[in-house]
Enzyme design. Sequence first.
Site, PDB file in Angstrom:
ATOM      1  N   ALA A  22      39.380  47.391  45.734  1.00  0.00           N
ATOM      2  CA  ALA A  22      39.557  48.162  44.389  1.00  0.00           C
ATOM      3  C   ALA A  22      37.481  48.618  43.830  1.00  0.00           C
ATOM      4  CB  ALA A  22      39.556  47.021  43.241  1.00  0.00           C
ATOM      5  N   ASN A  23      37.594  48.718  43.096  1.00  0.00           N
ATOM      6  CA  ASN A  23      35.334  48.877  42.980  1.00  0.00           C
ATOM      7  C   ASN A  23      35.701  48.591  41.007  1.00  0.00           C
ATOM      8  OD1 ASN A  23      35.838  51.200  40.482  1.00  0.00           O
ATOM      9  ND2 ASN A  23      36.679  52.251  42.509  1.00  0.00           N
TER      10      ASN A  23
END
Length: 423
Positions: free
Chosen positions: A235-236
Amino acid sequence: MSGLPLAERRLLLILSGSIAAYKALELVRLLRREGAQVKAVLTAGGAHFVTKEALAGLTGQRVHDDLWGAEAEIGHIRLARWPELVVVAPASADLLAKMAHGLADDLAATVLLATRAPVLVAPAMNPAMWEHPATQANMALLAARGVAAVGPGSGPMAEPESGPGRLAEPEEILAAVTAHLAPAEASPRASGATASGASGAAFSGASGATPLAGRRALVTAGPTHEPIDPVRYIANRSSGKQGYAIAAALATLGARVTLVSGPTALPDPAGVATIRIESAREMLAACEAALPADIAVMNAAVADWRVAREADQKLKKEPGAAAPTLTMTLNPDILATLSRHAQRPGLVVGFAAETEKVVEHAVEKRRRKGCDWIVANDVSGGVMGGDANTVHLVTAEGVEDWPELPKEHVAARLAARIAEALA
Ligand code: C5P
């Protein structure tokens, strides 16, 4: 008084409990200056912040605050039938909840349930209360029933806190009232009831104008989660705040908005059809399903890569075995795909979060992706996830540098530019 914009128009102002109630006194002054007749209902909460005497003095009428007192029997029904527009300012979280659920346990709530007049609310509360899913769900319900809203604004509050929840300024509320009461050809009334479907609920903006009425907008926001196995993902740090604010700002201007969002901690914006997805491929599918659209604003921080082969079962950490190597593959580029789509939206806006040569990279990205505009921002200071943004708008005409602004203001300004471009 006949030359005045609101000459002899009948307004019922309901004040509920908020420290911002003092601003409603200024609103009464402005409404009276425009020629309106104003009657006021004060809730028990409101009476903690403004006096009945001050309101009576400014409205020139007796103030109503008691459901059970003298002339109560049919008084509340008469009061509910009298106005052309009911304005609830400030509208507390409590009163909005009562309205959403049809409670009638005091004069204000009873009048709001009994009236057939259009209702405009100006919410005011602490940011956490405004952002609470309960309040957002109540607002969505009210919007779907045609209740219009002005504000709340964002910024410093009376408490040592900042965020959305500030009562709109008296001039903004006056503008919304004027737009609602103006003849239809001069200014269409913003109302969820006039749009089709739940997603069509429209909030009137601060000015009350809805220049994007009849337009469909698609907005992406948040990160994507790219699965490694059934329990792990890549993810970010995207919070989704900017994209959610843009979706809300476009809805405020009357657009029918579909928000395709990756996983975030944010509540669905009021009056917006929100579709929750996880991966880039799901985001692309949801975006294509939302076409045709007039406007696309691709704000999501889509993962550029995903794991080439997602494991069916949880990867096991075997004693003594080496760590697994993840082979990555390219994700579809949603912005580039929509920009070259057979059903390409008329205006496609991309974002570019850059850590260096921000404008230079954005100009190049605009060309490469085939979109119309790029909103570029500098994320070199690790500002992703914050509440403010300093952006540059890159268009075919050139580059505009905007000052540092709260994300809601960036959103409002971008939505206004979009409305201008489509006008
Ligand atoms: O290439 P980069 O990720 O910097 O481009 C950012 C812009 O492209 C954003 O508008 C983002 O939403 C969009 N994007 C996309 N699909 C991807 C990658 C980025 O729509 N796979």
